[in-house]
Design an enzyme around this catalytic site. Sequence first.
Site, PDB file in Angstrom:
ATOM      1  N   ASP A 160      -3.476   7.330  -2.939  1.00  0.00           N
ATOM      2  CA  ASP A 160      -3.392   6.189  -2.018  1.00  0.00           C
ATOM      3  C   ASP A 160      -3.789   4.965  -2.835  1.00  0.00           C
ATOM      4  OD1 ASP A 160      -3.651   4.402   0.104  1.00  0.00           O
ATOM      5  OD2 ASP A 160      -5.235   5.536   1.128  1.00  0.00           O
ATOM      6  N   HIS A 210      -7.363  10.658   5.926  1.00  0.00           N
ATOM      7  CA  HIS A 210      -8.695  10.130   6.225  1.00  0.00           C
ATOM      8  C   HIS A 210      -9.597  11.309   6.568  1.00  0.00           C
ATOM      9  CE1 HIS A 210      -7.959   5.634   6.512  1.00  0.00           C
ATOM     10  NE2 HIS A 210      -6.811   6.156   6.157  1.00  0.00           N
ATOM     11  N   ASP A 264       0.867  -1.188   0.000  1.00  0.00           N
ATOM     12  CA  ASP A 264       0.000   0.000   0.000  1.00  0.00           C
ATOM     13  C   ASP A 264       0.899   1.231   0.000  1.00  0.00           C
ATOM     14  OD1 ASP A 264      -1.985   1.927   0.480  1.00  0.00           O
ATOM     15  OD2 ASP A 264      -3.108   0.594   1.814  1.00  0.00           O
TER      16      ASP A 264
END
Length: 298
Positions: free
Chosen positions: A98, A167, A87
């Site tokens: 991302d 986030h 990731d």
Amino acid sequence: MDANILQCYIDAGQVASQVLREAVKYASHKVDVPVLELAQIAEARIIELGGQVAFPCNISINEIASHYTPPVNDSLKLQKGDVVKIDVGAHIDGYIADTAATVEISTNKHTKLIGASKKALRNAISMTCAGTNTKDIGKVIESTINEMGFSPIYDLTGHSLKQYSLHANVNIPNYAASFGNTLLAGNVIAIEPFATYGKGTTRNGDAYIFSLNKRFEKHIHNESNMHSKSLLGDIYKQYRYLPFARRWLEDIVDSNIDNYVATGDIIAYPVLHEISGGIVSQFEHTVIVDESGCIVTT
Ligand code: MN
Ligand code: MN
């Protein structure tokens, strides 16, 4: 969306996707690849390609769903048969890409599991446009994974992205949640389905990834506070509120971050293990929502 901001998202997406492609190739074309080497190569490559590292490269093996990044003395190596999630996060001026992929090392026992999260992501992307509700994306992800005989991971979600915020306020569930948000043109979201043989929830392990708590904001303009909290000040200058790895703090004299985790000034992101030990696969893309669909930046 402002044209310059859009260009930053697109450029960050190209950097992150190229680095992910190279990392997957590196992981799968050699034996006994050290996880630390793989993470460091990926992070250095982001800089070489003109990006900034948005978060430590996550290399999560088998029943670990996410948030493993190797510590400085790590001796872990990729083994034949491992199911490895890589990731990668890159940003330009805080505009983040991302993206993640799963690779099985030298065997083909988990092709279907890996295919399930990949297909769920494809189906999710193809239905995403302005007006789509996030709970409906979750429903498609869950049904795609279930139809292939696996479970999604219910307590992990995709997320919206904002400048220097990995986030942001909207979650993209991996199941048919009862509540959702309606997406708007210009929203930037990361969609990341996880599929597993296991029960589909996670438990916390040790933490190697951290970020400054946003509540630190109120101290930033206070010089004496910056001085007395030099570690926090240094972290803010280097990473703002983006995640960082413990191994990145070597240069900082006071690298004892555990006290700040205890006070809440620093947030820890523990390694997430599938609760029943089931192997996990994951794919992830970052997309910009528009009226007719979405632009995949990664
Ligand atoms: Mn990710
Ligand atoms: Mn993500």
